[in-house]
Design an enzyme around this catalytic site. Structure first.
Site, PDB file in Angstrom:
ATOM      1  N   TYR A  27       0.839  -1.198   0.000  1.00 48.25           N
ATOM      2  CA  TYR A  27       0.000   0.000   0.000  1.00 48.25           C
ATOM      3  C   TYR A  27       0.877   1.252   0.000  1.00 48.25           C
ATOM      4  O   TYR A  27       0.664   2.175  -0.783  1.00 48.25           O
ATOM      5  CB  TYR A  27      -0.916  -0.019   1.229  1.00 48.25           C
ATOM      6  CG  TYR A  27      -1.799   1.199   1.345  1.00 48.25           C
ATOM      7  CD1 TYR A  27      -2.956   1.315   0.572  1.00 48.25           C
ATOM      8  CD2 TYR A  27      -1.486   2.240   2.214  1.00 48.25           C
ATOM      9  CE1 TYR A  27      -3.772   2.438   0.671  1.00 48.25           C
ATOM     10  CE2 TYR A  27      -2.294   3.356   2.318  1.00 48.25           C
ATOM     11  CZ  TYR A  27      -3.436   3.451   1.543  1.00 48.25           C
ATOM     12  OH  TYR A  27      -4.243   4.557   1.633  1.00 48.25           O
ATOM     13  N   CYS A  28       1.871   1.273   0.876  1.00 42.83           N
ATOM     14  CA  CYS A  28       2.771   2.435   0.963  1.00 42.83           C
ATOM     15  C   CYS A  28       3.484   2.678  -0.363  1.00 42.83           C
ATOM     16  O   CYS A  28       3.584   3.821  -0.829  1.00 42.83           O
ATOM     17  CB  CYS A  28       3.785   2.225   2.079  1.00 42.83           C
ATOM     18  SG  CYS A  28       3.052   2.087   3.720  1.00 42.83           S
ATOM     19  N   ALA A  29       3.982   1.610  -0.972  1.00 46.18           N
ATOM     20  CA  ALA A  29       4.703   1.750  -2.241  1.00 46.18           C
ATOM     21  C   ALA A  29       3.791   2.257  -3.354  1.00 46.18           C
ATOM     22  O   ALA A  29       4.186   3.117  -4.153  1.00 46.18           O
ATOM     23  CB  ALA A  29       5.327   0.414  -2.636  1.00 46.18           C
TER      24      ALA A  29
END
Length: 117
Positions: A27-29
């Site tokens: 998700y962060c990436a």
């Protein structure tokens, strides 16, 4: 043009707190990729008068966060509450408005103070 990212793109963890179980690297990436896309498109489209910006929400009342978790998360937010979808929309509205006519390639952090840089 306004694209939506997340506070997680800038912190490397999805939940408020850096607990490894809540990192959600995928998700962060993906949200960090949105920020890079905003900046790249802003550069490419500026000669045509097209502005590209982003909004990076913090915790927001909605289906991504179970309602029973809202009070616990709100305690970790400097403004002591979660944001609303309407507040995120207002940020996007501003970036599309004539008042933001000289803004492009910017990420507007709307997160109640959870990310101060």
């Amino acid at each position: 043009m306004v694209l939506f990212s997340s506070r997680a793109a800038k912190t490397g963890f999805a939940a408020l707190g850096s607990n490894g179980a809540k990192t959600k690297a995928h998700y962060c990436a993906s949200k960090a990729g949105v920020i890079s896309l905003v900046k790249s498109l802003a550069m490419e489209l500026a000669p045509y008068g097209i502005r590209v910006n982003g909004v990076a929400p913090g915790p927001v009342q909605g289906t991504m966060i179970p309602k029973e978790s809202w009070p616990v998360i709100a305690e970790k937010v400097p403004l002591n509450r979660l944001g609303t979808p309407e507040e995120m929309a207002e940020g996007a509205w501003f970036l599309c408005s004539p008042q933001a006519a000289f803004i492009t390639g910017h990420i507007l952090d709307i997160n109640g103070g959870t990310l101060m840089d």
